[in-house]
Motif scaffolding. Sequence first.
Motif, PDB file in Angstrom:
ATOM      1  N   VAL A   1      27.545-100.510  44.782  1.00 38.30           N
ATOM      2  CA  VAL A   1      27.379-102.100  44.788  1.00 38.30           C
ATOM      3  C   VAL A   1      26.527-102.713  43.837  1.00 38.30           C
ATOM      4  O   VAL A   1      26.828-103.695  43.295  1.00 38.30           O
ATOM      5  CB  VAL A   1      26.910-102.415  46.445  1.00 38.30           C
ATOM      6  CG1 VAL A   1      26.671-103.846  46.555  1.00 38.30           C
ATOM      7  CG2 VAL A   1      28.014-101.914  47.445  1.00 38.30           C
ATOM      8  N   SER A   2      25.433-101.932  43.602  1.00 46.83           N
ATOM      9  CA  SER A   2      24.609-102.297  42.824  1.00 46.83           C
ATOM     10  C   SER A   2      25.100-102.521  41.463  1.00 46.83           C
ATOM     11  O   SER A   2      25.014-103.547  40.449  1.00 46.83           O
ATOM     12  CB  SER A   2      23.191-101.578  42.565  1.00 46.83           C
ATOM     13  OG  SER A   2      22.236-101.797  43.747  1.00 46.83           O
ATOM     14  N   ALA A   3      25.846-101.462  40.686  1.00 46.45           N
ATOM     15  CA  ALA A   3      26.609-101.402  39.620  1.00 46.45           C
ATOM     16  C   ALA A   3      27.583-102.240  39.617  1.00 46.45           C
ATOM     17  O   ALA A   3      27.776-103.179  38.503  1.00 46.45           O
ATOM     18  CB  ALA A   3      27.279 -99.887  39.445  1.00 46.45           C
ATOM     19  N   GLY A   4      28.420-102.689  40.608  1.00 43.28           N
ATOM     20  CA  GLY A   4      29.411-103.620  40.686  1.00 43.28           C
ATOM     21  C   GLY A   4      28.760-105.154  40.516  1.00 43.28           C
ATOM     22  O   GLY A   4      29.265-105.799  39.549  1.00 43.28           O
ATOM     23  N   PHE A   5      27.747-105.259  40.951  1.00 43.78           N
ATOM     24  CA  PHE A   5      27.237-106.681  41.118  1.00 43.78           C
ATOM     25  C   PHE A   5      26.312-106.914  39.772  1.00 43.78           C
ATOM     26  O   PHE A   5      26.756-107.989  39.114  1.00 43.78           O
ATOM     27  CB  PHE A   5      25.826-106.822  42.165  1.00 43.78           C
ATOM     28  CG  PHE A   5      25.421-108.226  42.056  1.00 43.78           C
ATOM     29  CD1 PHE A   5      26.208-109.262  42.643  1.00 43.78           C
ATOM     30  CD2 PHE A   5      23.970-108.357  41.705  1.00 43.78           C
ATOM     31  CE1 PHE A   5      25.457-110.285  42.608  1.00 43.78           C
ATOM     32  CE2 PHE A   5      23.560-109.731  41.564  1.00 43.78           C
ATOM     33  CZ  PHE A   5      24.282-110.518  42.041  1.00 43.78           C
ATOM     34  N   THR A   6      25.819-105.997  38.986  1.00 43.37           N
ATOM     35  CA  THR A   6      25.416-105.838  37.834  1.00 43.37           C
ATOM     36  C   THR A   6      26.542-106.189  36.816  1.00 43.37           C
ATOM     37  O   THR A   6      26.401-106.996  35.920  1.00 43.37           O
ATOM     38  CB  THR A   6      24.756-104.648  37.428  1.00 43.37           C
ATOM     39  OG1 THR A   6      23.445-104.557  38.189  1.00 43.37           O
ATOM     40  CG2 THR A   6      23.928-104.913  36.049  1.00 43.37           C
ATOM     41  N   TYR A   7      27.388-105.447  36.872  1.00 38.82           N
ATOM     42  CA  TYR A   7      28.638-105.775  36.012  1.00 38.82           C
ATOM     43  C   TYR A   7      29.117-107.034  36.110  1.00 38.82           C
ATOM     44  O   TYR A   7      29.533-107.950  35.142  1.00 38.82           O
ATOM     45  CB  TYR A   7      29.807-104.891  36.183  1.00 38.82           C
ATOM     46  CG  TYR A   7      31.023-105.078  35.057  1.00 38.82           C
ATOM     47  CD1 TYR A   7      31.053-104.536  34.048  1.00 38.82           C
ATOM     48  CD2 TYR A   7      32.228-105.825  35.787  1.00 38.82           C
ATOM     49  CE1 TYR A   7      32.267-104.870  33.061  1.00 38.82           C
ATOM     50  CE2 TYR A   7      33.198-105.941  35.091  1.00 38.82           C
ATOM     51  CZ  TYR A   7      33.313-105.709  33.480  1.00 38.82           C
ATOM     52  OH  TYR A   7      34.230-105.520  32.868  1.00 38.82           O
ATOM     53  N   TYR A   8      29.330-107.693  37.343  1.00 42.39           N
ATOM     54  CA  TYR A   8      29.871-108.920  37.686  1.00 42.39           C
ATOM     55  C   TYR A   8      28.739-110.061  37.002  1.00 42.39           C
ATOM     56  O   TYR A   8      29.183-111.055  36.214  1.00 42.39           O
ATOM     57  CB  TYR A   8      29.984-109.305  38.969  1.00 42.39           C
ATOM     58  CG  TYR A   8      30.142-110.693  39.432  1.00 42.39           C
ATOM     59  CD1 TYR A   8      31.497-111.275  39.445  1.00 42.39           C
ATOM     60  CD2 TYR A   8      29.246-111.612  40.036  1.00 42.39           C
ATOM     61  CE1 TYR A   8      31.887-112.389  39.773  1.00 42.39           C
ATOM     62  CE2 TYR A   8      29.705-112.810  40.350  1.00 42.39           C
ATOM     63  CZ  TYR A   8      30.889-113.373  39.967  1.00 42.39           C
ATOM     64  OH  TYR A   8      31.064-114.587  40.429  1.00 42.39           O
ATOM     65  N   GLN A   9      27.635-109.833  37.213  1.00 46.20           N
ATOM     66  CA  GLN A   9      26.429-110.729  36.682  1.00 46.20           C
ATOM     67  C   GLN A   9      26.654-110.683  34.983  1.00 46.20           C
ATOM     68  O   GLN A   9      26.549-111.877  34.318  1.00 46.20           O
ATOM     69  CB  GLN A   9      25.215-110.326  36.986  1.00 46.20           C
ATOM     70  CG  GLN A   9      24.982-110.816  38.473  1.00 46.20           C
ATOM     71  CD  GLN A   9      24.846-112.335  38.817  1.00 46.20           C
ATOM     72  OE1 GLN A   9      25.859-112.985  39.245  1.00 46.20           O
ATOM     73  NE2 GLN A   9      23.699-112.821  38.401  1.00 46.20           N
ATOM     74  N   VAL A  10      26.562-109.539  34.519  1.00 43.82           N
ATOM     75  CA  VAL A  10      26.609-109.546  33.148  1.00 43.82           C
ATOM     76  C   VAL A  10      27.640-110.291  32.453  1.00 43.82           C
ATOM     77  O   VAL A  10      27.955-111.082  31.474  1.00 43.82           O
ATOM     78  CB  VAL A  10      26.558-107.955  32.492  1.00 43.82           C
ATOM     79  CG1 VAL A  10      27.173-107.842  31.189  1.00 43.82           C
ATOM     80  CG2 VAL A  10      25.322-107.414  32.848  1.00 43.82           C
ATOM     81  N   GLU A  11      28.974-110.180  33.156  1.00 46.67           N
ATOM     82  CA  GLU A  11      30.346-110.799  32.583  1.00 46.67           C
ATOM     83  C   GLU A  11      29.943-112.580  32.756  1.00 46.67           C
ATOM     84  O   GLU A  11      30.651-113.129  31.782  1.00 46.67           O
ATOM     85  CB  GLU A  11      31.582-110.356  33.364  1.00 46.67           C
ATOM     86  CG  GLU A  11      31.949-108.963  32.835  1.00 46.67           C
ATOM     87  CD  GLU A  11      32.253-108.777  31.218  1.00 46.67           C
ATOM     88  OE1 GLU A  11      32.850-109.671  30.721  1.00 46.67           O
ATOM     89  OE2 GLU A  11      31.681-107.988  30.593  1.00 46.67           O
TER      90      GLU A  11
END
Length: 87
Positions: free
Chosen positions: A19-29
């Motif tokens: 979940v953290s990795a997915g949210f981080t990717y979303y925020q970066v994009e």
Amino acid sequence: MRFFSVRLIVALILGVTLVSAGFTYYQVERQRSALRQELRHRAEVLGESLSDSVENQVERGSAAELQRVVTRFSNREHLAGVGVYNR
């Protein structure tokens, strides 16, 4: 019972990590998209503000004055370069 606790802990750690990795990717994009949009907007505003000054100098044929205007804008805005084209 102990094996069940270890499996539960590992599953929770894995879930939180995903979940953290997915949210981080979303925020970066999202941030990258916002920065690109801001860059496009700033380039458009700068181009419009520069066009009035440049058009006058191109019509007059004053290369030295045109160079001065371009240098002034590029120094003020910390640009890597400015291109001026006529029709």
